[in-house]
Write a protein that holds these residues in place. Structure first.
Motif, PDB file in Angstrom:
ATOM      1  N   TRP A  10      -4.009   7.386  -3.442  1.00  0.00           N
ATOM      2  CA  TRP A  10      -3.407   7.946  -4.058  1.00  0.00           C
ATOM      3  C   TRP A  10      -4.457   8.757  -4.862  1.00  0.00           C
ATOM      4  N   LEU A  45       8.484   0.191  -2.343  1.00  0.00           N
ATOM      5  CA  LEU A  45       7.201   0.851  -1.972  1.00  0.00           C
ATOM      6  C   LEU A  45       7.460   2.566  -1.957  1.00  0.00           C
ATOM      7  N   CYS A  46       8.039   3.156  -3.029  1.00  0.00           N
ATOM      8  CA  CYS A  46       8.853   4.229  -2.882  1.00  0.00           C
ATOM      9  C   CYS A  46       7.732   5.452  -2.620  1.00  0.00           C
ATOM     10  N   GLU A  66       6.805   0.788  -7.066  1.00  0.00           N
ATOM     11  CA  GLU A  66       5.678   1.437  -6.540  1.00  0.00           C
ATOM     12  C   GLU A  66       4.631   0.977  -7.265  1.00  0.00           C
ATOM     13  N   LEU A  67       3.426   0.472  -6.411  1.00  0.00           N
ATOM     14  CA  LEU A  67       2.123   0.021  -7.004  1.00  0.00           C
ATOM     15  C   LEU A  67       1.322   1.088  -7.957  1.00  0.00           C
ATOM     16  N   GLY A 104       4.344  -1.519 -10.098  1.00  0.00           N
ATOM     17  CA  GLY A 104       3.334  -2.859 -10.057  1.00  0.00           C
ATOM     18  C   GLY A 104       3.704  -3.204  -8.688  1.00  0.00           C
ATOM     19  N   ASP A 105       3.619  -4.702  -8.553  1.00  0.00           N
ATOM     20  CA  ASP A 105       3.643  -5.410  -7.082  1.00  0.00           C
ATOM     21  C   ASP A 105       5.041  -5.490  -6.789  1.00  0.00           C
ATOM     22  N   PHE A 106       5.417  -5.017  -5.745  1.00  0.00           N
ATOM     23  CA  PHE A 106       6.647  -5.528  -5.198  1.00  0.00           C
ATOM     24  C   PHE A 106       7.270  -6.914  -5.351  1.00  0.00           C
ATOM     25  N   ARG A 123      11.921   3.293   3.878  1.00  0.00           N
ATOM     26  CA  ARG A 123      11.196   4.293   5.001  1.00  0.00           C
ATOM     27  C   ARG A 123       9.726   4.120   4.532  1.00  0.00           C
ATOM     28  N   ALA A 124       8.829   3.890   5.845  1.00  0.00           N
ATOM     29  CA  ALA A 124       7.469   3.822   5.389  1.00  0.00           C
ATOM     30  C   ALA A 124       6.982   2.703   4.426  1.00  0.00           C
TER      31      ALA A 124
HETATM   32  C1  SAM Z   1       3.557   4.325   3.235  1.00  0.00           C
HETATM   33  S1  SAM Z   1       3.651   4.902   1.497  1.00  0.00           S
HETATM   34  C2  SAM Z   1       5.318   5.068   1.780  1.00  0.00           C
HETATM   35  C3  SAM Z   1       5.789   5.661   0.418  1.00  0.00           C
HETATM   36  C4  SAM Z   1       7.538   6.038   0.441  1.00  0.00           C
HETATM   37  N1  SAM Z   1       8.306   4.957   0.663  1.00  0.00           N
HETATM   38  C5  SAM Z   1       7.666   7.265   1.206  1.00  0.00           C
HETATM   39  O1  SAM Z   1       8.401   7.267   2.184  1.00  0.00           O
HETATM   40  O2  SAM Z   1       6.854   8.086   1.026  1.00  0.00           O
HETATM   41  C6  SAM Z   1       3.671   3.046   1.016  1.00  0.00           C
HETATM   42  C7  SAM Z   1       3.863   2.830  -0.519  1.00  0.00           C
HETATM   43  O3  SAM Z   1       3.910   1.700  -0.974  1.00  0.00           O
HETATM   44  C8  SAM Z   1       3.125   1.348  -1.992  1.00  0.00           C
HETATM   45  N2  SAM Z   1       2.649  -0.053  -2.068  1.00  0.00           N
HETATM   46  C9  SAM Z   1       1.850  -0.644  -1.096  1.00  0.00           C
HETATM   47  N3  SAM Z   1       1.842  -2.033  -1.449  1.00  0.00           N
HETATM   48  C10 SAM Z   1       2.856  -2.259  -2.588  1.00  0.00           C
HETATM   49  C11 SAM Z   1       3.310  -3.426  -3.308  1.00  0.00           C
HETATM   50  N4  SAM Z   1       2.660  -4.642  -3.021  1.00  0.00           N
HETATM   51  N5  SAM Z   1       4.061  -3.034  -4.211  1.00  0.00           N
HETATM   52  C12 SAM Z   1       4.511  -1.996  -4.550  1.00  0.00           C
HETATM   53  N6  SAM Z   1       4.035  -1.064  -3.841  1.00  0.00           N
HETATM   54  C13 SAM Z   1       3.041  -1.083  -2.805  1.00  0.00           C
HETATM   55  C14 SAM Z   1       1.786   2.387  -1.698  1.00  0.00           C
HETATM   56  O4  SAM Z   1       1.021   2.740  -3.123  1.00  0.00           O
HETATM   57  C15 SAM Z   1       2.206   3.539  -1.022  1.00  0.00           C
HETATM   58  O5  SAM Z   1       2.788   4.360  -1.988  1.00  0.00           O
END
Ligand code: SAM
Length: 209
Positions: A10, A45-46, A66-67, A104-106, A123-124
């Motif tokens: 990011w 993980l939005c 989201e982290l 923060g952390d999911f 998604r992703a």
């Molecule tokens: C591949 S991206 C996908 C983002 C979104 N879902 C999209 O479709 O664009 C994965 C996301 O998960 C976040 N992420 C990774 N580990 C995480 C965690 N433990 N808790 C929250 N978010 C997390 C990352 O910062 C990243 O923005």
């Protein structure tokens, strides 16, 4: 993946996973979940996904996790949204009229945070995680989400020995194993694609618990 991997991504602004349009699998298959439109939907993980805006437009309330604070800030500024900051034991974040964005952390998400959740759009998210974290991720979802929650989940399958993740290859058999014992898992679409010249398939699942 460690948190720093994502924070660095990011920070550099190279976020190739971000889609400039709504996800076509979402708009095509969402109605298969049978929602009225006013349910609360978890988007784990939005990132700064525009899919959250599409879901809100259908009438849903969104819970995004989201982290990266930068991702959430970009989501707000790029979409000209103003939001109030929230206070929460484990998260910072923002409250909008139809959206709660937790930073923060999911894995800190609790059943209490999710008591109104009836749907999940992934998604992703699952495919962003290495194998052992995927097991923890789905176990955590299944622990904190109310029974009866339905998921629209997008995964992909390709030869992992030829290309590294993320996104990782998450074959259908793994999805079925992770969600063993739920009411139903239906694969509703499969599309061929190439990732770094390696052929694969993207798959869309409707999962009812
Ligand atoms: C591949 S991206 C996908 C983002 C979104 N879902 C999209 O479709 O664009 C994965 C996301 O998960 C976040 N992420 C990774 N580990 C995480 C965690 N433990 N808790 C929250 N978010 C997390 C990352 O910062 C990243 O923005």
């Amino acid at each position: 993946m460690q948190a720093n991997f994502w924070h660095d991504m990011w920070a550099t602004g190279v976020v190739g996973f971000h889609q400039a349009e709504m996800n076509a699998f979402l708009t095509t298959h969402w109605q298969k979940l049978g929602f009225r439109g006013d349910e609360t939907i978890l988007v784990p993980l939005c990132g700064k996904s525009l899919d959250m805006l599409w879901l809100a437009k259908q009438g849903h309330t969104i819970l995004g996790v989201e982290l990266s604070q930068k991702a959430l800030d970009e989501f707000l500024t790029e979409n000209a949204i103003t939001a109030a900051p929230i206070t929460h034991t484990h998260y910072c974040g923002y409250q909008l009229e139809q959206m709660r964005l937790l930073c923060g952390d999911f894995f800190h998400l609790s059943a209490e945070d999710c008591q109104d959740v009836q749907g999940v759009f992934d998604r992703a998210a699952l495919v962003a995680l290495p194998p052992e974290m995927r097991v923890q991720y789905v176990a955590h979802l299944r622990k904190i989400l109310p029974k009866g929650t339905s998921y629209l989940m997008i995964t992909m399958q390709y030869d992992q020995s030829r290309v590294q993740g993320p996104p990782f290859s998450v074959p259908e058999a793994e999805v079925r194993q992770l969600f063993a014992g739920v009411e139903s898992i239906e694969k509703v679409e499969e599309v061929h694609f190439e990732r770094k010249s390696v052929p694969g398939t993207e798959m869309v699942f409707v999962i009812k618990t």
